[in-house]
Enzyme design. Structure first.
Site, PDB file in Angstrom:
ATOM      1  N   ASN A 208       4.371 -19.746  24.850  1.00 28.42           N
ATOM      2  CA  ASN A 208       3.845 -18.991  25.876  1.00 28.42           C
ATOM      3  C   ASN A 208       2.563 -19.616  26.525  1.00 28.42           C
ATOM      4  OD1 ASN A 208       5.693 -16.769  25.951  1.00 28.42           O
ATOM      5  ND2 ASN A 208       4.743 -16.169  23.821  1.00 28.42           N
ATOM      6  N   ASP A 276       9.386 -14.763  21.785  1.00 34.69           N
ATOM      7  CA  ASP A 276      10.372 -13.975  21.156  1.00 34.69           C
ATOM      8  C   ASP A 276      11.673 -14.549  20.653  1.00 34.69           C
ATOM      9  OD1 ASP A 276       8.981 -11.704  21.970  1.00 34.69           O
ATOM     10  OD2 ASP A 276       9.687 -11.777  24.024  1.00 34.69           O
ATOM     11  N   PRO A 303      11.088 -13.061  14.383  1.00 35.77           N
ATOM     12  CA  PRO A 303      10.812 -11.835  13.728  1.00 35.77           C
ATOM     13  C   PRO A 303      10.003 -11.094  14.422  1.00 35.77           C
ATOM     14  CG  PRO A 303       9.799 -13.631  12.524  1.00 35.77           C
ATOM     15  CD  PRO A 303      11.027 -14.101  13.632  1.00 35.77           C
ATOM     16  N   ASP A 304      10.106  -9.677  14.591  1.00 37.98           N
ATOM     17  CA  ASP A 304       9.052  -9.036  15.269  1.00 37.98           C
ATOM     18  C   ASP A 304       7.939  -8.589  14.500  1.00 37.98           C
ATOM     19  OD1 ASP A 304       7.534  -6.928  16.664  1.00 37.98           O
ATOM     20  OD2 ASP A 304       9.424  -6.178  17.468  1.00 37.98           O
ATOM     21  N   ILE A 305       6.775  -9.444  14.370  1.00 37.97           N
ATOM     22  CA  ILE A 305       5.600  -9.325  13.333  1.00 37.97           C
ATOM     23  C   ILE A 305       4.890  -7.981  13.713  1.00 37.97           C
ATOM     24  CG2 ILE A 305       3.413 -10.437  12.827  1.00 37.97           C
ATOM     25  CD1 ILE A 305       4.450 -12.916  13.968  1.00 37.97           C
ATOM     26  N   LEU A 306       4.779  -7.501  14.820  1.00 40.25           N
ATOM     27  CA  LEU A 306       4.135  -6.131  15.225  1.00 40.25           C
ATOM     28  C   LEU A 306       4.500  -5.400  14.535  1.00 40.25           C
ATOM     29  CD1 LEU A 306       1.633  -4.394  16.331  1.00 40.25           C
ATOM     30  CD2 LEU A 306       2.936  -4.868  18.491  1.00 40.25           C
ATOM     31  N   LYS A 337       5.980   0.499  24.798  1.00 40.30           N
ATOM     32  CA  LYS A 337       5.947  -0.453  23.491  1.00 40.30           C
ATOM     33  C   LYS A 337       5.098   0.026  22.430  1.00 40.30           C
ATOM     34  CE  LYS A 337       4.619  -5.122  22.509  1.00 40.30           C
ATOM     35  NZ  LYS A 337       3.987  -6.602  22.754  1.00 40.30           N
TER      36      LYS A 337
END
Length: 403
Positions: A208, A276, A303-306, A337
């Site tokens: 990113n 992502d 993995p979706d860390i948040l 979100k």
């Protein structure tokens, strides 16, 4: 925050002495009284008149001033301050401090004091890297002398590297941390920052467009308020802040593991721009053009860390803050979100190319929480960080998390 605090500022002889003028102004803005001491070499770069005008106090320059020495003025100067700041701390001043020399007013004050001392080194990169300077630095650190900087960058001599004096606000923050028990003292906060790099082959990766500047500023602002900050950063283009525990990572999976290892914490701030997706099967060799078209890349979800932290059943931080970098319908997408991830706050911003925010020095954010939102005006990223840190300190008013 520095109301009633008295700072003895020793200005050494180097081109960075001009920054001491702004430092005086910044300290006084925060309520500190500044008593300036100007070395003979320092007076070659800034005048006693300009220093006195900004400090609102007499400038001390000479050890053998009979009026003051009748009452052992150099002893009194060194004892009445709450903190002694040396900025710039030249290689010569550092050597005198490390060796216990006392041949002028500045070095005599530093030897005659039991007051805490903070130095902001400034010198040519070769001087900073010289073994003698590094030995002196080790001695001073062992003596309990605090350090801020030096920073890396272009120098007046035309060279590049570490040796630039810390900026005035960095010195103010370091001084504040020494003088004030900040509202986040005793709090442990995890901050993620920077991009992640997801390898395609040994030389290519997916990433990113994040510099890491905003996350770095947030970590610094939290540390300035007394927090113990665990800073987990991807390959950012800005250096990590001082005074925090740094864990460098490269991929999203490495970042997720580092975050999990850093818990429990009182708060977690997820400012990193995490990729992502990753390539499902990374090539061990550089992919070559074959004339048969582009190689087919199969992707897997990172993995979706948040969400993983926000939805934890155990060891969930009391405050979980995410970021939403959007290019359209910013408020709508970021609000959705926040609900989807389960975090307490979302910091939303418009990163459309025309805003110049992604990778730039400024940001314009909207703080979104369960019952509403508030939009902040565009400002420097370090100012956004300070405002957010103050809000976090306000939110963490209860007892600290168990270690």
């Amino acid at each position: 925050m520095l109301n009633g605090k008295r700072i003895l500022l020793i200005i050494g002889g180097g081109i960075a002495a001009y920054k001491a003028l702004d430092l005086i102004r910044r300290l006084r803005e925060r309520g500190a009284a500044v008593t300036p001491v100007l070395t003979r070499a320092g007076a070659e770069f800034v005048t006693p008149l300009s220093v006195a005008a900004l400090a609102g106090e007499k400038v001390y320059t000479d050890l053998f001033d009979l009026t003051d020495e009748a009452d052992m003025g150099h002893i009194q100067l060194s004892r009445v301050a709450d903190l002694i700041v040396v900025a710039p701390a030249t290689a010569d001043l550092m050597a005198k401090m490390a060796g216990g020399q006392a041949d002028d007013l500045a070095s005599t004050l530093l030897l005659a004091t039991d007051t805490p001392v903070l130095i902001a080194p400034a010198m040519n990169v070769r001087m900073w890297e010289h073994p003698a300077t590094q030995r002196n630095l080790a001695t001073l650190s062992g003596d309990g002398i605090a350090l801020v900087g030096p920073n890396e960058g272009d120098m007046a001599c035309g060279e590049y590297g570490p040796g630039r004096m810390a900026e005035p606000m960095e010195i103010v923050e370091a001084a504040t941390a020494r003088l004030v028990d900040g509202p986040l003292k005793g709090r442990r906060i995890v901050v993620t920052s920077g991009p992640t790099h997801e390898p395609i082959d040994p030389v290519r990766y997916i990433a990113n467009r994040s510099s890491g500047a905003q996350g770095t500023a947030i970590a610094a602002a939290l540390a300035a308020l007394g927090a113990e900050v665990v800073f987990i950063t991807g390959p950012a283009s800005v250096p990590p802040p001082r005074g925090v525990t740094v864990h460098p990572v490269e991929t999203a999976r490495e970042m997720a593991e580092a975050v999990d290892a850093a818990l429990p914490a009182d708060a977690a701030i997820f400012a990193a721009a995490v990729a992502d997706w990753r390539v499902a099967r990374q090539s061990s060799r550089k992919l070559k053009k074959t004339g048969g078209g582009m190689p087919a890349l199969e992707f897997a979800e990172n993995p979706d860390i948040l969400a993983g932290v926000a939805q934890r059943k155990t060891a969930r931080p009391a405050l979980v803050v995410g970021f939403a970098a959007e290019t359209d319908d910013v408020l709508e997408h970021a609000t959705a979100k926040r609900a989807r991830k389960g975090c307490d706050w979302i910091i939303a911003n418009d990163v459309s190319p025309e805003t110049g925010i992604m990778g730039g020095a400024e940001n314009a954010v909207t703080l979104i929480y369960k019952d509403g939102h508030e939009s902040w005006p565009r400002m420097a990223k370090d100012m956004v960080a300070r405002k957010l840190a103050a809000r976090i300190a306000e939110a963490l008013g209860g007892p600290a998390a168990d270690e």
